[in-house]
Design an enzyme around this catalytic site. Sequence first.
Site, PDB file in Angstrom:
ATOM      1  N   ARG A 167      18.633 -26.876   6.356  1.00  0.00           N
ATOM      2  CA  ARG A 167      17.932 -26.824   7.647  1.00  0.00           C
ATOM      3  C   ARG A 167      18.256 -28.061   8.486  1.00  0.00           C
ATOM      4  O   ARG A 167      18.441 -27.962   9.704  1.00  0.00           O
ATOM      5  CB  ARG A 167      16.426 -26.677   7.417  1.00  0.00           C
ATOM      6  CG  ARG A 167      16.078 -25.277   6.906  1.00  0.00           C
ATOM      7  CD  ARG A 167      14.704 -25.210   6.278  1.00  0.00           C
ATOM      8  NE  ARG A 167      13.666 -25.634   7.180  1.00  0.00           N
ATOM      9  CZ  ARG A 167      12.495 -26.132   6.785  1.00  0.00           C
ATOM     10  NH1 ARG A 167      12.235 -26.269   5.502  1.00  0.00           N
ATOM     11  NH2 ARG A 167      11.604 -26.482   7.681  1.00  0.00           N
ATOM     12  N   ARG A 201      16.294 -23.787  19.907  1.00  0.00           N
ATOM     13  CA  ARG A 201      17.008 -24.485  18.847  1.00  0.00           C
ATOM     14  C   ARG A 201      18.513 -24.428  19.036  1.00  0.00           C
ATOM     15  O   ARG A 201      19.235 -24.973  18.204  1.00  0.00           O
ATOM     16  CB  ARG A 201      16.672 -23.804  17.515  1.00  0.00           C
ATOM     17  CG  ARG A 201      15.693 -24.570  16.615  1.00  0.00           C
ATOM     18  CD  ARG A 201      15.484 -23.714  15.393  1.00  0.00           C
ATOM     19  NE  ARG A 201      14.931 -24.358  14.250  1.00  0.00           N
ATOM     20  CZ  ARG A 201      13.643 -24.374  13.907  1.00  0.00           C
ATOM     21  NH1 ARG A 201      12.738 -23.862  14.719  1.00  0.00           N
ATOM     22  NH2 ARG A 201      13.263 -24.912  12.774  1.00  0.00           N
ATOM     23  N   ARG A 208       4.948 -31.029   1.963  1.00  0.00           N
ATOM     24  CA  ARG A 208       4.116 -30.300   2.929  1.00  0.00           C
ATOM     25  C   ARG A 208       3.351 -29.148   2.267  1.00  0.00           C
ATOM     26  O   ARG A 208       3.905 -28.395   1.470  1.00  0.00           O
ATOM     27  CB  ARG A 208       5.018 -29.738   4.049  1.00  0.00           C
ATOM     28  CG  ARG A 208       4.295 -28.757   4.956  1.00  0.00           C
ATOM     29  CD  ARG A 208       5.007 -28.542   6.256  1.00  0.00           C
ATOM     30  NE  ARG A 208       6.274 -27.845   6.141  1.00  0.00           N
ATOM     31  CZ  ARG A 208       7.095 -27.629   7.166  1.00  0.00           C
ATOM     32  NH1 ARG A 208       6.781 -28.077   8.368  1.00  0.00           N
ATOM     33  NH2 ARG A 208       8.205 -26.980   6.996  1.00  0.00           N
ATOM     34  N   LYS A 246       6.459 -31.589  14.550  1.00  0.00           N
ATOM     35  CA  LYS A 246       6.267 -30.759  15.751  1.00  0.00           C
ATOM     36  C   LYS A 246       5.005 -29.894  15.630  1.00  0.00           C
ATOM     37  O   LYS A 246       4.195 -29.853  16.552  1.00  0.00           O
ATOM     38  CB  LYS A 246       7.494 -29.851  15.984  1.00  0.00           C
ATOM     39  CG  LYS A 246       8.794 -30.613  16.200  1.00  0.00           C
ATOM     40  CD  LYS A 246       9.954 -29.684  16.487  1.00  0.00           C
ATOM     41  CE  LYS A 246      10.286 -28.745  15.344  1.00  0.00           C
ATOM     42  NZ  LYS A 246      10.755 -29.402  14.111  1.00  0.00           N
ATOM     43  N   ARG A 271       5.835 -23.875   1.476  1.00  0.00           N
ATOM     44  CA  ARG A 271       6.755 -22.897   2.060  1.00  0.00           C
ATOM     45  C   ARG A 271       7.973 -22.740   1.167  1.00  0.00           C
ATOM     46  O   ARG A 271       8.500 -23.732   0.659  1.00  0.00           O
ATOM     47  CB  ARG A 271       7.173 -23.366   3.463  1.00  0.00           C
ATOM     48  CG  ARG A 271       6.220 -22.870   4.547  1.00  0.00           C
ATOM     49  CD  ARG A 271       6.460 -23.495   5.873  1.00  0.00           C
ATOM     50  NE  ARG A 271       7.850 -23.495   6.315  1.00  0.00           N
ATOM     51  CZ  ARG A 271       8.246 -23.928   7.493  1.00  0.00           C
ATOM     52  NH1 ARG A 271       7.359 -24.388   8.357  1.00  0.00           N
ATOM     53  NH2 ARG A 271       9.519 -23.890   7.832  1.00  0.00           N
TER      54      ARG A 271
HETATM   55  P1  ADP Z   1       7.700 -29.689  11.844  1.00  0.00           P
HETATM   56  O1  ADP Z   1       6.781 -28.691  12.518  1.00  0.00           O
HETATM   57  O2  ADP Z   1       8.423 -30.557  12.825  1.00  0.00           O
HETATM   58  O3  ADP Z   1       8.629 -29.059  10.853  1.00  0.00           O
HETATM   59  P2  ADP Z   1       5.250 -30.598  10.495  1.00  0.00           P
HETATM   60  O4  ADP Z   1       4.310 -30.866  11.613  1.00  0.00           O
HETATM   61  O5  ADP Z   1       5.006 -29.371   9.688  1.00  0.00           O
HETATM   62  O6  ADP Z   1       6.791 -30.691  11.003  1.00  0.00           O
HETATM   63  O7  ADP Z   1       5.221 -31.891   9.533  1.00  0.00           O
HETATM   64  C1  ADP Z   1       5.984 -31.922   8.321  1.00  0.00           C
HETATM   65  C2  ADP Z   1       5.177 -32.635   7.222  1.00  0.00           C
HETATM   66  O8  ADP Z   1       5.087 -34.023   7.524  1.00  0.00           O
HETATM   67  C3  ADP Z   1       3.736 -32.134   7.074  1.00  0.00           C
HETATM   68  O9  ADP Z   1       3.389 -32.150   5.714  1.00  0.00           O
HETATM   69  C4  ADP Z   1       2.916 -33.143   7.892  1.00  0.00           C
HETATM   70  O10 ADP Z   1       1.594 -33.292   7.370  1.00  0.00           O
HETATM   71  C5  ADP Z   1       3.731 -34.419   7.696  1.00  0.00           C
HETATM   72  N1  ADP Z   1       3.734 -35.293   8.888  1.00  0.00           N
HETATM   73  C6  ADP Z   1       3.735 -34.921  10.196  1.00  0.00           C
HETATM   74  N2  ADP Z   1       3.772 -36.009  11.000  1.00  0.00           N
HETATM   75  C7  ADP Z   1       3.803 -37.096  10.183  1.00  0.00           C
HETATM   76  C8  ADP Z   1       3.832 -38.525  10.389  1.00  0.00           C
HETATM   77  N3  ADP Z   1       3.869 -39.038  11.631  1.00  0.00           N
HETATM   78  N4  ADP Z   1       3.858 -39.334   9.297  1.00  0.00           N
HETATM   79  C9  ADP Z   1       3.849 -38.812   8.050  1.00  0.00           C
HETATM   80  N5  ADP Z   1       3.798 -37.485   7.778  1.00  0.00           N
HETATM   81  C10 ADP Z   1       3.773 -36.643   8.822  1.00  0.00           C
HETATM   82  P1  AMP Z   2      10.139 -23.772  11.471  1.00  0.00           P
HETATM   83  O1  AMP Z   2       8.802 -23.182  11.176  1.00  0.00           O
HETATM   84  O2  AMP Z   2      10.258 -24.242  12.885  1.00  0.00           O
HETATM   85  O3  AMP Z   2      10.521 -24.837  10.462  1.00  0.00           O
HETATM   86  O4  AMP Z   2      11.195 -22.590  11.328  1.00  0.00           O
HETATM   87  C1  AMP Z   2      11.390 -21.945  10.091  1.00  0.00           C
HETATM   88  C2  AMP Z   2      12.645 -21.094  10.122  1.00  0.00           C
HETATM   89  O5  AMP Z   2      12.506 -20.039  11.087  1.00  0.00           O
HETATM   90  C3  AMP Z   2      13.944 -21.806  10.490  1.00  0.00           C
HETATM   91  O6  AMP Z   2      14.545 -22.466   9.388  1.00  0.00           O
HETATM   92  C4  AMP Z   2      14.799 -20.631  10.995  1.00  0.00           C
HETATM   93  O7  AMP Z   2      15.281 -19.856   9.912  1.00  0.00           O
HETATM   94  C5  AMP Z   2      13.752 -19.778  11.731  1.00  0.00           C
HETATM   95  N1  AMP Z   2      13.620 -20.172  13.150  1.00  0.00           N
HETATM   96  C6  AMP Z   2      12.515 -20.715  13.740  1.00  0.00           C
HETATM   97  N2  AMP Z   2      12.717 -20.932  15.039  1.00  0.00           N
HETATM   98  C7  AMP Z   2      13.988 -20.538  15.306  1.00  0.00           C
HETATM   99  C8  AMP Z   2      14.810 -20.547  16.474  1.00  0.00           C
HETATM  100  N3  AMP Z   2      14.355 -21.021  17.652  1.00  0.00           N
HETATM  101  N4  AMP Z   2      16.068 -20.053  16.369  1.00  0.00           N
HETATM  102  C9  AMP Z   2      16.554 -19.587  15.204  1.00  0.00           C
HETATM  103  N5  AMP Z   2      15.843 -19.575  14.060  1.00  0.00           N
HETATM  104  C10 AMP Z   2      14.566 -20.046  14.097  1.00  0.00           C
END
Ligand code: ADP
Ligand code: AMP
Length: 218
Positions: free
Chosen positions: A173, A90, A129, A15, A162
């Site tokens: 999660r 969420r 990541r 995302k 992270r």
């Molecule tokens: P989210 O915001 O949904 O938690 P991220 O955009 O941070 O996910 O992506 C999670 C990890 O996966 C990052 O390290 C990113 O570089 C990698 N990633 C994202 N999209 C893809 C993909 N299509 N294929 C492989 N790795 C990906």
């Molecule tokens: P993310 O960066 O989207 O992976 O979110 C990291 C963490 O932030 C999550 O595991 C939750 O603890 C908190 N968080 C982010 N967005 C929300 C949401 N919409 N509602 C509740 N908790 C959230």
Amino acid sequence: MPMYLVLIGPPGAGKGTQAKVLSEQKNLAHVSSGDLFRDNIKRQTELGKQVEAILKRGDLVPDDVTIAMVRDRLKQPDCAAGAVLDGFPRTPAQAAALNKMLGEFGGKVNLVPYINVSEKSLIERLTGRWTCKSCGTVFHQKFNPPKVQGKCDKCGGELAQRPDDQEETVKNRISKYLSETSPLIEFYQKAGVMAELDGEKKIEDVTKQLLAAVAKIR
Ligand code: ADP
Ligand code: AMP
């Protein structure tokens, strides 16, 4: 009329990665609830202190706190044309609150791209990541490595993992996603605004699917 795009999908689906590209291409603000929480934690604001332990465990922050934070963010001038929402809503309560607040802002949820990825890929994506401490750009040690190890391609900042990307927290999660967030897929499907994307594909290919879905918005 402002445009609001809501990226939905499990943690690690891509995302944040896609929201960055999409917001730049469409000239929309990128609003990530996770980034907003992490920024508050970094600055040790009252909100940051309140949510720090929750994020560390991988639990969800209570709806009232999250909704108020996102509402404040969406009222900022840089969101006047709309936003790409990443990580919010969420829960069903957050989705209902979002509909209500966007109505107040003269808009609505125009499209919900759903990035569908298997659980197996998610763990590998999250544990590999690396995020830039300065600008938030996201890399992956295998799938999207930085040119210089440990350094951000965009700003030269230091990359860090992270604290909630350790395997045990990742599992929590994903389980929270399945119980609290996945009902939103049906909610948005029924509303006729959902576009499912194959998130197993390469980053660039997911971007192509995403831009094609956005181009169809009437
Ligand atoms: P989210 O915001 O949904 O938690 P991220 O955009 O941070 O996910 O992506 C999670 C990890 O996966 C990052 O390290 C990113 O570089 C990698 N990633 C994202 N999209 C893809 C993909 N299509 N294929 C492989 N790795 C990906
Ligand atoms: P993310 O960066 O989207 O992976 O979110 C990291 C963490 O932030 C999550 O595991 C939750 O603890 C908190 N968080 C982010 N967005 C929300 C949401 N919409 N509602 C509740 N908790 C959230």
